[in-house]
Motif scaffolding. Sequence first.
Motif, PDB file in Angstrom:
ATOM      1  N   ARG A   1      37.796  35.379 -27.068  1.00  0.00           N
ATOM      2  CA  ARG A   1      38.583  34.473 -27.901  1.00  0.00           C
ATOM      3  C   ARG A   1      37.737  33.250 -28.265  1.00  0.00           C
ATOM      4  O   ARG A   1      36.715  32.962 -27.609  1.00  0.00           O
ATOM      5  N   ILE A   2      38.200  32.539 -29.270  1.00  0.00           N
ATOM      6  CA  ILE A   2      37.566  31.271 -29.680  1.00  0.00           C
ATOM      7  C   ILE A   2      38.648  30.196 -29.666  1.00  0.00           C
ATOM      8  O   ILE A   2      39.704  30.366 -30.280  1.00  0.00           O
ATOM      9  N   GLU A   3      38.386  29.110 -28.931  1.00  0.00           N
ATOM     10  CA  GLU A   3      39.341  28.014 -28.893  1.00  0.00           C
ATOM     11  C   GLU A   3      38.888  26.909 -29.853  1.00  0.00           C
ATOM     12  O   GLU A   3      37.807  26.331 -29.691  1.00  0.00           O
ATOM     13  N   TYR A   4      39.684  26.684 -30.869  1.00  0.00           N
ATOM     14  CA  TYR A   4      39.420  25.605 -31.824  1.00  0.00           C
ATOM     15  C   TYR A   4      40.275  24.399 -31.430  1.00  0.00           C
ATOM     16  O   TYR A   4      41.492  24.510 -31.247  1.00  0.00           O
ATOM     17  N   THR A   5      39.626  23.238 -31.295  1.00  0.00           N
ATOM     18  CA  THR A   5      40.336  22.016 -30.932  1.00  0.00           C
ATOM     19  C   THR A   5      40.165  20.976 -32.029  1.00  0.00           C
ATOM     20  O   THR A   5      39.033  20.554 -32.336  1.00  0.00           O
ATOM     21  N   ALA A   6      41.271  20.589 -32.629  1.00  0.00           N
ATOM     22  CA  ALA A   6      41.256  19.530 -33.639  1.00  0.00           C
ATOM     23  C   ALA A   6      41.576  18.202 -32.957  1.00  0.00           C
ATOM     24  O   ALA A   6      42.595  18.082 -32.266  1.00  0.00           O
TER      25      ALA A   6
ATOM     26  N   VAL B   1      41.906  31.826 -31.368  1.00  0.00           N
ATOM     27  CA  VAL B   1      41.753  33.014 -32.215  1.00  0.00           C
ATOM     28  C   VAL B   1      41.146  34.138 -31.358  1.00  0.00           C
ATOM     29  O   VAL B   1      40.073  33.955 -30.767  1.00  0.00           O
ATOM     30  N   PRO B   2      41.800  35.294 -31.259  1.00  0.00           N
ATOM     31  CA  PRO B   2      41.257  36.402 -30.448  1.00  0.00           C
ATOM     32  C   PRO B   2      40.067  37.086 -31.130  1.00  0.00           C
ATOM     33  O   PRO B   2      39.977  37.112 -32.361  1.00  0.00           O
ATOM     34  N   VAL B   3      39.159  37.630 -30.306  1.00  0.00           N
ATOM     35  CA  VAL B   3      37.988  38.362 -30.802  1.00  0.00           C
ATOM     36  C   VAL B   3      38.017  39.757 -30.198  1.00  0.00           C
ATOM     37  O   VAL B   3      38.079  39.904 -28.972  1.00  0.00           O
ATOM     38  N   SER B   4      37.983  40.788 -31.038  1.00  0.00           N
ATOM     39  CA  SER B   4      38.067  42.164 -30.546  1.00  0.00           C
ATOM     40  C   SER B   4      36.733  42.616 -29.966  1.00  0.00           C
ATOM     41  O   SER B   4      35.681  42.022 -30.221  1.00  0.00           O
TER      42      SER B   4
END
Length: 478
Positions: free
Chosen positions: A370-375, A431-434
Amino acid sequence: MRLLSASVRPKKQRGRRLLAIAGSCGLAVASLTAVAPAAHSAPAPLAASAARAAAEAPLAYVTNYSDDTVSVIDTATTAVTSTFAVGDGPKAVAASPDGARLYVSNGDAGSVSVTDTATGTVTATVPVGDGPNGIAVSPDGTRAYVVNSALQRLTVIDTATNAVTATITVGSAPQQVAVSPDGGRAYVTNYNARSVSVIDTATNTVTATVNVGGFPQSVAVTPDGTRAYVTRPYSNSVVVIDTATNAVSANVPLTDGPYDLAVSPDGAHVYVSRGQGATIATIATATNTVTATTAAGNTPRGVAVTPDGRKVYTANGNSAAVSVIDIAANTTTAVPVGTTPVDIAIAERPTADLGVKLTATPRPGLLNGRIEYTATLTNHGPRTLASATVTLNLPSGTGATSPDCALTTGKATCTATGLAPGAEVTRRVTVPVSALSLGTSYTVTATRTASTPTDPNPANDSASRTCTATTALVINCT
């Protein structure tokens, strides 16, 4: 045109009220692609700077007596941007030092409307008694002073509670009030008494009465606090009070019924509306002589100067317009407003600069990463951020999750409220990553899409990060 005494108020007549009333006047974090500017276009930094300057330009607020409204003029464009309702028969208007609140005396309602300038809505109505007229706010913004013409008094409002905390008896038919730059004194013109009351604001007592003669109407104090200028419409002059001695030190002859006045920010000039001459006169304070006369509209009343000292605004009661005078060019532009404009105040624009930053953190996994995006949302001020919406565009169909934001296909909508200057909050989206990504690129952009009050700086409104996943175990973010 003859002014009415304080004890007489004309009955409201829609569309044709009498003007004979004693009226008042963060950095975006992103991968950037260079784009060649179009021919003759301004360089991006200059364009951004100009846009920010326009967004930060002060606003002019004009009371429209017959319409029960206030018109808002953008001083950058000299265009009316909005009009909002206040109480019955608005006369004088004053703004808090930070431009956050507007105080309007409603002459026919016996009240003061307190308005949030960011939204243009009346947030409180303060009863002050019969005949409210001139109004001023203390330099620290803690008190509003309202003249009650019919009651021969000055009413003091605590701006934190919007409650009346004191009433001070002054002379007969008081008209206008001005507060010294240090907030220590208030000066009230007493029309029928032909005097000016000097009030100690710490004790709310009258400490001196200055005999100025000639039915004084309006008063303004120089930025250094050493002099108070007072108009006398029926003596066709402006008198100068030495505030150290509370004595008249000069008399400036001025024809055509000098009515209201305002001092330039540097104290070098006083601008006086001439109600019977459709002009604005300029007095040089160094010599107390008239150095210029500039055309205005019909029956000019309230006068105000922009903070940079370059333009003078006057409300023209019988022209349904405001005159904007360019001092350097000595030219006048008319701006249509409501019916019977009486007073005008110029104040800093309520703004809050929301900066948007975005970080991307890869979280590899054997089967699913997964990718963690932090605003990160930061309020750079100067006002508290009442509300803001930041939208993150997401890769479609990825099954994103968020503990903070509302999710729809391809988008996360994040909000923040009540953010004080200097404060920041974070909003997260995952956002998940397969497992078999095979070089899939994941680009997310966070953008401020709405905020209150106005954001003056578009340069830091968005940020973008891109990550590339070869597999769920190999994720690189830039």
